[in-house]
Design an enzyme around this catalytic site. Structure first.
Site, PDB file in Angstrom:
ATOM      1  N   ASP A 103     126.639  45.824 -54.615  1.00 57.75           N
ATOM      2  CA  ASP A 103     126.551  44.484 -55.206  1.00 57.75           C
ATOM      3  C   ASP A 103     127.146  43.435 -54.274  1.00 57.75           C
ATOM      4  O   ASP A 103     126.586  42.344 -54.103  1.00 57.75           O
ATOM      5  CB  ASP A 103     127.280  44.457 -56.547  1.00 57.75           C
ATOM      6  N   THR A 137     118.456  26.363 -47.359  1.00 57.62           N
ATOM      7  CA  THR A 137     118.600  24.951 -47.724  1.00 57.62           C
ATOM      8  C   THR A 137     118.362  24.033 -46.529  1.00 57.62           C
ATOM      9  O   THR A 137     117.930  22.894 -46.700  1.00 57.62           O
ATOM     10  CB  THR A 137     120.000  24.683 -48.299  1.00 57.62           C
ATOM     11  N   HIS A 194     128.094  51.545 -55.828  1.00 61.07           N
ATOM     12  CA  HIS A 194     127.324  50.421 -56.365  1.00 61.07           C
ATOM     13  C   HIS A 194     128.092  49.095 -56.291  1.00 61.07           C
ATOM     14  O   HIS A 194     127.472  48.034 -56.151  1.00 61.07           O
ATOM     15  CB  HIS A 194     126.913  50.713 -57.804  1.00 61.07           C
ATOM     16  N   ASP A 201     113.342  42.459 -47.830  1.00 58.46           N
ATOM     17  CA  ASP A 201     113.826  43.717 -48.395  1.00 58.46           C
ATOM     18  C   ASP A 201     114.982  44.241 -47.542  1.00 58.46           C
ATOM     19  O   ASP A 201     114.869  44.328 -46.319  1.00 58.46           O
ATOM     20  CB  ASP A 201     112.699  44.747 -48.435  1.00 58.46           C
ATOM     21  N   GLU A 205     116.785  45.093 -54.349  1.00 59.67           N
ATOM     22  CA  GLU A 205     117.275  44.561 -53.078  1.00 59.67           C
ATOM     23  C   GLU A 205     116.251  43.660 -52.413  1.00 59.67           C
ATOM     24  O   GLU A 205     116.293  43.452 -51.201  1.00 59.67           O
ATOM     25  CB  GLU A 205     117.644  45.722 -52.145  1.00 59.67           C
ATOM     26  N   ASN A 256     123.893  52.208 -51.098  1.00 56.81           N
ATOM     27  CA  ASN A 256     124.466  52.363 -52.435  1.00 56.81           C
ATOM     28  C   ASN A 256     125.012  53.762 -52.649  1.00 56.81           C
ATOM     29  O   ASN A 256     126.095  53.950 -53.200  1.00 56.81           O
ATOM     30  CB  ASN A 256     123.398  52.062 -53.492  1.00 56.81           C
TER      31      ASN A 256
END
Length: 689
Positions: free
Chosen positions: A309, A324, A305, A292, A336, A300
């Site tokens: 993003d 990975t 916003h 989180d 989030e 934000n």
């Protein structure tokens, strides 16, 4: 792809990627067919590229059919030796020898060519030559037979070779025509020299040319039909591939988060079921990690916003690259929050991966100036749970355990990791029992309040008490507040318990003036809940208690976010006359900001600072904190006063109020109903209430 389709990080969204794949493939596929027009009922070639593709596929088919075709043709050719014995017995031996010589030579040549991988055109020439030499090898000795009439009729079998060139083998049309033309010429030459009537020569000559024309026409139509079949198959293949790739693109879109490009919750849930199935069947352990982003709403609200993003995209990319390396999977679990799945069985491995996740995000150093916990970059809280023999048979349990671990990581100050531990009371199944207990606690009278005195240092009077909540199980066993309060906050039960506590202190002590002021602890969760101030006003009105006699203590050490809803709620409470105290000052990082924004009536300094006064450094720190709070004009209350020495120090520092076992221990409401509010306790008396 134009620049407008990418964000500033050079990332294409899955929607853009899916449409690009589909459109580019469709364009390339249709471009292959763009140069073709109807042939016969459907297509007429219009491009050399399409013809070349047809030839390439035709070559592969001819090459594949050459070996069985020639072997079958030679076998049939040799079987016709029986007709030689019947019709031309005098020269049958020669014709049969010629048949075997031509047949064996053709097969040996073909096998050698196939083994050496010669071009398909040369294999076709070999088969065509086998037809021609097979015809010449049979016809040459046959015409030498004594029965000329039989030989003349036997020559009609020459049309079989013509048909073989046009119909049996799949030669190119030009090669078929050349081969059958050579056979036709040979037929005419032999027909000319074989003794027969003119009528015979004309009839058989007409028959030969008819066979040549008919077989050549059929061959041309077959080639044309093969080309049509090729075009239809190519179109079907393109449409199938296009539909498949579109389906794959749509499937990818349905399983991909449109913002970050990670797997979405649907995809990660499917993968989680696969992991769980392997765990149940084969014992392949795995870890589920919930991540989180800390204080993301504040990020934000301040940066906007779009920046929010971008922040999520940067975090997602960094985590995906790192995960990975551990052969794991990462997805966006909503808002989030992210989730990681990886095959791991040892606690040390899980702890290492969780810490790697935390440090990866911190090392991005994305600015976050609006947090008030001493950190100025974006960080994450990480909660992890991994499969154990006690995990059980329900898939949801491991996610539930990871969620509990994440909650504890956030409650522990954020920017940290927490591994689920079944032996930890805060994260074990015991907390689930407590959660169920809290639902019935009020109705079953399992929850109660005790009150601890708060003394005015100057007057020695107990001028207020603090309400402390107690919980017992159905069997009467007590549950420590350190255990049930976090569970109540996590489950939301704190909202109902908080309203009950305020109503209870009003009814037990305030309504009949047993105590001047009662303080009640409130959680930031309560302050953020719409309508909390209104519910307090309703309780005060119904019980006839003035707002100035109720104090609400806000704990700085817990989730004290600089939330606009909290500030608005505090403002509404102060309009009601309710006193607002700051509890446990000094245990968190947000206290100074709160002192600047809110006019607290009283600031309670955490007991740890008083207990550290045994050293000069600890004493100096307490003095500094007192000076800081006093400069802001707030009244000061010090908790944890337990000895005469500590009390003397409090008097030396000119503190307003004290609380601790030296003043009195927590007691039921009845203990305060018999005590007048003007009660004064000398400082020289060391006795618990």
């Amino acid at each position: 792809m134009g620049a407008e389709a990418r964000n500033e990080f050079g990332i294409q969204s899955p929607v853009q990627m899916g449409l690009r794949v589909t459109n580019e493939y469709a364009s390339s596929a249709l471009a292959d067919m763009a140069h073709a027009e109807p042939l016969g009922p459907r297509y007429q070639p219009r491009s050399d590229e399409l013809r070349n593709l047809y030839r390439e596929e035709g070559q592969a088919k001819r090459r594949m059919d050459a070996r069985p075709g020639l072997w079958i043709a030679v076998a049939i050719y040799l079987m016709f030796s029986a007709t030689d014995l019947l019709l031309i017995p005098d020269v049958a031996l020669y014709t049969i020898m010629a048949r075997f010589a031509v047949g064996v030579t053709a097969l040996v040549t073909l096998e050698a060519q196939l083994r050496r991988g010669v071009a398909t055109e040369w294999i076709d020439v070999t088969c065509a030559a086998a037809i021609i030499f097979g015809y010449v090898g049979w016809l040459s000795p046959a015409v030498m037979g004594a029965d000329k009439e039989t030989v003349s009729y036997y020559m009609v079998f020459g049309t079989i070779f013509m048909m073989s060139a046009n119909l049996f083998f799949t030669f190119k049309f030009s090669l078929s025509i050349v081969t059958s033309s050579i056979i036709l010429v040979i037929l005419y030459i032999v027909n000319y020299f074989v003794p027969s009537t003119l009528t015979y020569k004309m009839v058989f000559g007409t028959f030969y040319i008819s066979c040549f024309t008919f077989t050549s026409y059929v061959n041309w139509k077959l080639n044309e039909e093969r080309y049509n079949v090729f075009l239809n198959a190519l179109e079907a293949k393109i449409q199938h591939k296009e539909a498949t790739e579109r389906g794959q693109a749509l499937l990818s879109l349905s399983r991909t988060d449109p913002l970050t490009g990670l797997e979405n919750r649907r995809a990660i849930d499917e993968k989680l079921r696969d992991y769980w199935s392997d765990w149940q069947r084969h014992g392949s352990g795995f870890v589920a990690i919930l991540i989180d982003v800390d204080f993301f709403k504040r990020f934000n609200d301040y940066y906007g916003h779009q920046e929010g993003d971008r922040c999520l995209i940067r975090v997602a990319n960094a985590l995906a690259e790192m995960i990975t390396q551990h052969n794991g999977s990462i997805g966006r679990y909503g808002g989030e929050e992210f989730i990681v799945l990886a095959r791991m069985e040892k606690r040390e491995q899980v702890a290492g991966l969780a810490e790697a996740i935390r440090s990866t995000v911190e090392n991005l150093a994305l600015p976050h100036q609006q947090r008030r916990d001493g950190t100025s970059v974006v960080t994450v809280s990480v909660g992890a749970a991994f499969t154990r023999p006690q995990t059980g048979a329900k898939l949801e349990k491991i996610i539930h355990e990871a969620d509990r671990a994440l909650y504890l990581a956030k409650a522990g100050g954020r920017n940290c990791t927490w591994l689920f531990d079944p032996n930890d009371p805060q994260s074990s199944d015991e907390s689930e029992n407590i959660a169920a207990l809290l639902k019935i606690a009020i109705g079953q009278d399992l929850v109660s309040l005790v009150y601890q005195p708060i003394q005015n240092v100057a007057s020695g009077r107990v001028e207020a008490v603090e309400a402390l909540m107690r919980l017992k199980m159905l069997d009467g066993t007590s549950v420590p507040p350190s255990l049930f309060i976090p569970v109540a906050e996590r489950t939301g039960a704190i909202l109902e318990l908080g309203r009950w506590a305020i109503r209870t202190v009003c009814n037990e002590l305030l309504a009949d003036d047993h105590v001047r002021v009662v303080s009640v602890n409130v959680s930031p969760i309560q302050l953020k809940t719409p309508g909390f101030a209104a519910s307090v006003a309703t309780i005060l009105s119904e019980t006839g208690v003035a707002g100035s006699r109720l104090a609400l203590e806000i704990t700085e050490g817990l989730e004290m976010e600089m939330h606009s809803d909290i500030l608005r709620c505090i403002s509404d409470l102060k309009l009601l006359g309710v006193r607002v105290w700051l509890d446990d000052f000094g245990t968190g990082f947000a206290g100074l900001s709160w002192l600047r924004l809110i006019d607290f009536d009283t600031v309670k300094i955490d007991r740890s600072f008083l207990h550290d006064c045994g050293t000069p450094r600890g004493k100096a720190m307490l003095q500094d904190i007192i000076a800081l709070v006093r400069n802001r004009g707030h009244k000061i209350l010090v908790e944890g006063v337990e000895t005469d020495e500590q009390l003397a120090l409090i008097r030396e520092f000119d503190i307003d109020k004290i609380q601790g076992f030296h003043v009195g221990r927590p007691a039921p409401a009845a203990s305060f109903r018999t005590r007048p509010i003007t009660y004064k306790r000398p400082f020289s008396v060391v006795k618990s209430a």
